[in-house]
Scaffold this active site. Structure first.
Site, mmCIF file in Angstrom:
data_model
loop_
_atom_site.group_PDB
_atom_site.id
_atom_site.type_symbol
_atom_site.label_atom_id
_atom_site.label_comp_id
_atom_site.label_asym_id
_atom_site.label_seq_id
_atom_site.Cartn_x
_atom_site.Cartn_y
_atom_site.Cartn_z
ATOM 1 N N HIS A 70 41.062 50.933 38.537
ATOM 2 C CA HIS A 70 41.567 49.558 38.592
ATOM 3 C C HIS A 70 43.028 49.523 38.139
ATOM 4 C CE1 HIS A 70 37.920 46.931 39.198
ATOM 5 N NE2 HIS A 70 37.349 48.125 38.978
ATOM 6 N N GLU A 114 41.672 51.669 33.818
ATOM 7 C CA GLU A 114 42.732 50.701 34.066
ATOM 8 C C GLU A 114 44.093 51.378 33.968
ATOM 9 O OE1 GLU A 114 42.250 47.652 34.865
ATOM 10 O OE2 GLU A 114 40.251 47.052 34.158
ATOM 11 N N GLU A 126 45.356 45.326 43.210
ATOM 12 C CA GLU A 126 45.602 46.398 42.239
ATOM 13 C C GLU A 126 45.931 47.682 42.994
ATOM 14 O OE1 GLU A 126 42.062 46.324 39.876
ATOM 15 O OE2 GLU A 126 42.411 44.259 39.222
#
EC number: 3.4.17.24
Length: 986
Positions: A886, A971, A792
């Site tokens: 993330h 995210e 990531e």
């Protein structure tokens, strides 16, 4: 009324006609009403009574079966009711005895189809010869009785879902019969008026090929070639897509399962883990299980095309059995988890709590003495400190009487060595940091001869040693001045030579000796907006057909290995007309390449070290290309069931030729991109114990712009560990120490011996006034971390932006620094990043599942990161916010996951109100602010549910054990945005 008038046939017929008309007009709603009123049971009893007549009343039988066929789908228990009442054989016998009476057997077949949805009924009917009976009804092309043919095929497809019936059909050679019937209808139905019948035949083939014997019979009957040829002939007619899609599904299912062409599914690299004593916290050696065989021998039905997946904090829809419902487990329980004496080791990472900034005061006004920052040689001395001591602010009256002593210029304490570098010593610290103010001599990287004699001009990208025209030489060696950030927008700081120096101290398992050009040169954003790719219709179907051609026309396949990490002697002759590949550099991942056709290559990714799965991240080099040719790349061992590559995402490419032409950019490239399940089987061990799983393929086609270029492909913008070290070095050397308190520590060493950096950023005190020092020490903490999952990489880019923003002179950044102390771990998994892992560390484990009980030997970065938070909890300085950065592979935009007891309970059958829960809604404040201020942030994608499968993640543990209410996972999409100003349309 019906039961009371069984001896009056005409009355019954009239009532049945009325009911049929009512159900036909009212549809499913009125059919459901009949079912709830017990209509199914009454009709079955009438059917049983009417069957006793000899001969049975044909009209009554037609009406009864017609009505049962209409209401049956609304009664989930009709199969059981029919079996208990003995109605199964009544309908079956009527069909057997009246094969030429199409008016009667049509509704009987419709009822048999409804009965067959019950697996027990299907087996029972099969034993009584229903499968053989269906093959007497269906047959070659005929324009007569097409309605009967259609119903018979639907009934047969339902019956063949039973494995017992499917085996019976295979044993009697019916697979070949079905293929013959399909070809006959395909050839004669030139106007495509009977597509439903053709699809019905395909549904029967689809059902029978759910078992291994059926798939073998299909292959033996040349079914692959038959369906391939017929589907190719249907491509031109869009209305025939259902036939093409069903044919494609059957062929993919019957395609012989193969294992990956690898000696082992384990990583090509191995790292010997430390042995944990049996008395320790982890009494196991973390040895990998042996490879197991493919599970294709199982006779189980193949997996569904649509799958679900548990992926960190990445699914918006939750299974109820995964949501934590235990209130006692949900309620945060602040607990240290480690003895206070043990937590004293973390004092050294919080010197800002005791920094006096050389303030001198009268003895009676002296603060309680704080020891100097502890290093490895002074552990015992620092134990004398009081762990729970904090800044003791004096009353306002005393503060007003304090002497005002200006802060000393820390630059005066700098010592210069030579003309190019400065060693900056911060007060009260044992750390020394090197900041380059002059470029070192050029270090030539390993690589292609493409760069021989070339002059690299990257303009502002290389900020050391490259000055704009007309700019004063303020950075000359004679001045000896450090470069400071004096602008609000921090430019991309990249130093090629400094990067090489950082690489030299980076420890990799394969012991890389090469440097990737994009990492050495750096890159800038492309000068244009990149829209999300719109995929042309039918691309995936075309790619799957080309894969099927491999089996049908095997002589056309080259099947030549051109790159192999497992075989160091693998080489391709220079004169061979093939691409050259390489991944032997930091963060690189490509294990094997096989040339399939002249311009098509299968690529196999390396699994995470000490693991046998987690294939998603890729980063590799390609050279030896020609222009004007479309090269197809197939990455054949991906594991996730879906990807943004199906929804507009493209792989990234970096062209060295373009970089030499002053365009050093990673750009989105590729056409005909799709992501689909392939014929390579995953072992049950690699699939987490699940059998019958397959790998997935990412396929894309690229046409290169330059002949004999050197190009790099990546899953997402690479960000290496050496890049992080370089960026931190540059930030430290460029910041203004009179305004910004910047400190870089080594939190710990990783398993491979790489340092895990810890960064502290805040504003220097306004002065040495005691109230300013006190305000400095009592600022709330914000704790940030990133890159626990190496694949990531966008998490690192977001972290880089965070660091550069906090270090800039933007007024908002200045306000943040004056209000908070930022503790930042920019890379939690350096080893995984260095070695090209996608998800794990060298222990072969997902570090974001180790926060509950991290092992200091196997998970040192998590152990000590948690220790920092436990220390803050012990001294009553809980962070205001904890956020772990993330990346998300299957959603767009940016969003957060948080923790809430009430919202967790709302997703279950437990009434949250009855639990008498009182919860501060402050956990929603930060996401709400972001949704109002950040165009890329999507509040609708946020979730605050706590799942059992996530109880060991950073977000949940920091919330539950440490007691930080605002504990988040943030995210960021790997694809792009479909909202706000960042949404780009073509």
């Amino acid at each position: 009324f019906l039961l009371q008038n069984t001896k009056d046939p005409q009355t019954i017929l009239n009532i049945l006609n009325i009911l049929i008309e009512v159900v036909s007009v009212g549809g499913g709603r009125r059919a459901s009403v009949l079912v709830t009123k017990g209509g199914t049971q009454i009709l079955l009893q009438l059917l049983l009574t009417a069957s006793k007549d000899s001969p049975p009343n044909e009209e009554l039988m037609v009406l009864l079966h017609t009505l049962l066929a209409k209401i049956g789908p609304k009664d989930k228990k009709i199969g059981m009711k029919a079996r208990i009442n003995g109605a199964l054989n009544i309908s079956l016998n009527l069909v057997k005895q009246n094969l030429q009476n199409h008016r009667l057997i049509l509704p009987c077949l419709q009822v048999l189809r409804v009965y067959s949805t019950n697996s027990v009924n299907a087996v029972s009917l099969g034993k009584n010869g229903v499968v053989e009976l269906m093959f007497k009804i269906i047959g070659p092309f005929s324009k007569k009785n097409t309605s009967l043919m259609k119903v018979a095929l639907d009934t047969l497809a339902a019956l063949l879902k039973s494995k017992t019936n499917a085996r019976r059909a295979v044993d009697r050679g019916y697979v070949q019969v079905l293929l013959t019937i399909y070809v006959d209808w395909h050839r004669h139905d030139s106007r495509h008026r009977y597509m439903l019948i053709r699809k019905g035949v395909l549904q029967c083939i689809k059902s029978v090929t759910n078992i291994k014997l059926g798939r073998k019979a299909f292959i033996d009957a040349n079914g692959m070639k038959i369906l391939y040829n017929t589907s190719q002939e249907c491509l031109a007619v869009r209305t025939l897509d259902p036939l093409v899609n069903t044919s494609s599904l059957i062929m993919r299912k019957c395609f012989p399962k193969n294992r990956l062409p690898l000696p082992t599914i384990k990583s090509a690299f191995h790292f010997q883990l430390p042995v944990i004593p049996a008395s320790g916290p982890v009494a196991q050696l973390y040895n990998l299980p042996p490879d197991d065989e493919s599970d294709d021998n199982d006779d189980a039905e193949t997996e569904s095309e649509i799958e679900t997946e548990n992926d960190d904090d990445k699914d918006q829809h939750f299974k109820n059995d995964d949501i934590e419902t235990d209130i006692n487990k949900l309620k945060p329980r602040q607990e240290l988890g480690r003895p206070i004496e043990e937590l004293k080791m973390y004092e050294q990472f919080f010197p800002e709590l005791s920094e006096s900034f050389q303030v001198k005061r009268p003895a009676f006004l002296e603060l309680p003495k704080k020891g100097s920052i502890k290093d490895s040689s002074s552990d015992q001395q620092s134990d004398q400190r009081n762990l729970l001591s904090s800044c003791q602010c004096l009353s306002q009256e005393i503060v007003k009487g304090l002497d005002r002593i200006s802060l000393q210029n820390s630059a005066k304490n700098d010592q210069y060595y030579g003309t190019g570098c400065v060693i900056k010593k911060e007060s009260k610290t044992s750390l020394t940091t090197l900041a380059c103010s002059k470029p070192c001599e050029h270090v030539s990287p390993c690589g292609s001869s493409l760069f021989e004699g070339s002059s690299v001009q990257l303009g502002k990208l290389c900020c050391t040693g490259v000055d704009s025209e007309g700019e004063e030489d303020s950075r000359s060696s004679s001045s000896g001045e450090q470069v400071m950030l004096e602008v609000s927008d921090v430019s991309p700081v990249h130093d090629c030579d400094l990067y090489i120096e950082m690489v030299k101290t980076t420890k990799s398992i394969p012991e890389y000796s090469e440097v990737a050009y994009p990492d050495y040169f750096g890159h800038i954003p492309p000068p244009f907006k990149e829209p999300i790719l719109e995929r042309p219709y039918g691309v995936q179907r075309t790619k799957i057909s080309q894969d099927i051609e491999r089996l049908i026309y095997q002589n056309d396949i080259i099947d030549r290995v051109v790159y192999d990490l497992d075989n160091v002697s693998c080489s391709v002759p220079e004169e061979a007309d093939v691409l050259k590949f390489n991944s032997k550099f930091e963060s690189g991942n490509l294990r094997k390449v096989i040339q399939i056709r002249k311009n098509e290559y299968d690529l196999i990714l390396n699994s995470d070290i000490n693991s046998n799965h987690y294939h998603q991240w890729f980063y590799f080099e390609v050279s030896g290309m020609k222009t004007g040719i479309g090269y197809r790349f197939n990455i054949i061992n991906c594991e996730k069931s879906n990807s943004q590559f199906n929804y507009g995402m493209q792989p990234l490419m970096y062209s060295v030729q373009e970089a030499l032409n002053s365009r050093p950019c990673w750009t989105r490239v590729g056409t005909d991109i799709c992501y689909y399940k392939n014929h390579f089987s995953r072992s049950s061990i690699a699939a987490g114990g699940q059998k019958g799983k397959s790998y997935y393929t990412i396929t894309f086609t690229v046409t290169f712009q330059h002949k004999d270029d050197v190009c790099y492909f990546a899953y997402h913008y690479p960000y290496t560990y050496s890049t992080l070290k370089m960026h931190l070095q540059k930030l430290e050397s460029m910041h203004n120490p009179q305004q910004i308190y910047f400190r870089q520590d080594v939190l710990c060493e990783t398993l491979a011996g790489n340092s895990c950096p810890l960064v502290t950023i805040t504003a220097m005190p306004e002065s040495n006034y005691y109230e300013h020092i006190c305000q400095f020490r009592n600022r709330p903490y914000i704790f940030l971390s990133a890159r626990v999952h190496p694949g990531e990489t966008n998490a690192s880019w977001v972290m880089k932006g965070t660091l550069e923003y906090l270090m800039s002179n933007n007024p908002s950044a200045q306000c943040l620094r004056e209000s908070y102390i930022f503790k930042i771990i920019p890379m939690l998994n350096p080893d995984g990043v260095i070695n090209g892992n996608h998800r794990c560390s060298l222990s072969g484990e997902d570090l974001n599942r180790q926060w509950q009980n991290p092992n200091p030997d196997l998970h040192p970065t998590i152990y000590h990161a948690k220790g920092l938070l436990q220390y803050l909890a012990a001294i009553k300085r809980l962070p205001l916010v904890y956020c772990d950065y993330h990346g998300h592979s299957r959603k767009k935009n940016v969003f957060m996951y948080g923790c809430s007891i009430k919202e967790t309970m709302w997703h279950t059958n437990v009434n949250a109100a009855s639990c008498d829960l009182m919860e501060d809604p402050g956990y929603r404040a930060l996401p709400k602010i972001l949704s109002q201020t950040a165009p890329a942030f999507c509040m609708g994608s946020c979730s605050f549910v706590v799942e059992k499968s996530k109880e060991s993640t950073a977000r949940v543990v920091v919330w539950r054990e440490i007691g930080v209410q605002r504990s988040y996972t943030m995210e960021s999409t790997l694809c792009g945005c479909d909202q706000g100003k960042y949404k780009v349309r073509k």
